[in-house]
Design a protein around this motif. Structure first.
Motif, short mmCIF file in Angstrom:
data_model
loop_
_atom_site.label_atom_id
_atom_site.label_comp_id
_atom_site.label_asym_id
_atom_site.label_seq_id
_atom_site.Cartn_x
_atom_site.Cartn_y
_atom_site.Cartn_z
N UNK A 107 0.89 -1.16 0.00
CA UNK A 107 0.00 0.00 0.00
C UNK A 107 0.93 1.21 0.00
N UNK A 108 0.74 2.12 -0.95
CA UNK A 108 1.67 3.24 -1.11
C UNK A 108 0.91 4.53 -1.36
N UNK A 109 1.63 5.65 -1.18
CA UNK A 109 1.05 6.98 -1.39
C UNK A 109 1.56 7.51 -2.73
N UNK A 110 0.62 7.88 -3.59
CA UNK A 110 0.93 8.45 -4.90
C UNK A 110 -0.06 9.56 -5.18
N UNK A 111 0.46 10.75 -5.47
CA UNK A 111 -0.37 11.89 -5.83
C UNK A 111 -1.44 12.20 -4.77
N UNK A 112 -1.03 12.09 -3.51
CA UNK A 112 -1.88 12.50 -2.41
C UNK A 112 -2.93 11.50 -1.96
N UNK A 113 -2.88 10.28 -2.47
CA UNK A 113 -3.83 9.26 -2.00
C UNK A 113 -3.15 7.91 -1.88
N UNK A 114 -3.79 7.00 -1.16
CA UNK A 114 -3.24 5.66 -1.01
C UNK A 114 -3.72 4.76 -2.15
N UNK A 115 -2.83 3.85 -2.55
CA UNK A 115 -3.09 2.92 -3.64
C UNK A 115 -2.57 1.54 -3.28
N UNK A 116 -3.10 0.54 -3.95
CA UNK A 116 -2.46 -0.77 -4.07
C UNK A 116 -2.22 -0.97 -5.56
N UNK A 117 -1.44 -1.96 -5.91
CA UNK A 117 -1.22 -2.21 -7.34
C UNK A 117 -2.53 -2.58 -8.04
N UNK A 118 -3.42 -3.29 -7.33
CA UNK A 118 -4.71 -3.64 -7.91
C UNK A 118 -5.55 -2.42 -8.21
N UNK A 119 -5.53 -1.41 -7.30
CA UNK A 119 -6.25 -0.16 -7.55
C UNK A 119 -5.67 0.55 -8.77
N UNK A 120 -4.35 0.67 -8.80
CA UNK A 120 -3.67 1.39 -9.88
C UNK A 120 -3.88 0.68 -11.21
N UNK A 121 -3.91 -0.64 -11.19
CA UNK A 121 -4.07 -1.42 -12.42
C UNK A 121 -5.43 -1.19 -13.08
N UNK A 122 -6.39 -0.68 -12.35
CA UNK A 122 -7.69 -0.38 -12.93
C UNK A 122 -7.65 0.89 -13.78
#
Length: 88
Positions: free
Chosen positions: A58-73
């Motif tokens: 779980x990481x912070x990118x552009x001011x919000x939290x993401x997982x790779x699954x979230x980003x992959x969408x």
């Protein structure tokens, strides 16, 4: 149908300091190095429709939290983990 089949986080623990991940920004398309703040037990849908369980950052990118699954969408999530002390 499995109970967890849509990018569900089933458990979460804090990450030790120093872990980072390099991912592509969905806004700019540039590669960004982000702090990993936690590890998530997550269920992601596989190509055959069956859920795949795994541990994901779980990481912070552009001011919000993401997982790779979230980003992959949004954009192909081809993250590269950087352990503490490793340079990007």
């Amino acid at each position: 149908m499995d109970r967890y089949d849509g990018n569900e986080i089933t458990a979460l623990i804090p990450a030790e300091p120093g872990w980072r991940i390099e991912v592509t920004s969905p806004r700019s398309g540039d590669r960004e190095v982000c702090l990993v703040i936690a590890w998530a037990a997550q269920c992601l849908p596989a190509a055959d429709g069956k859920p795949e369980h795994g541990i994901h950052p779980v990481f912070v990118l552009e001011g919000r939290t993401w997982t790779l699954g979230d980003l992959d969408q949004i954009i192909r999530a081809d993250g590269r983990l950087l352990p503490p002390g490793e340079r990007s």
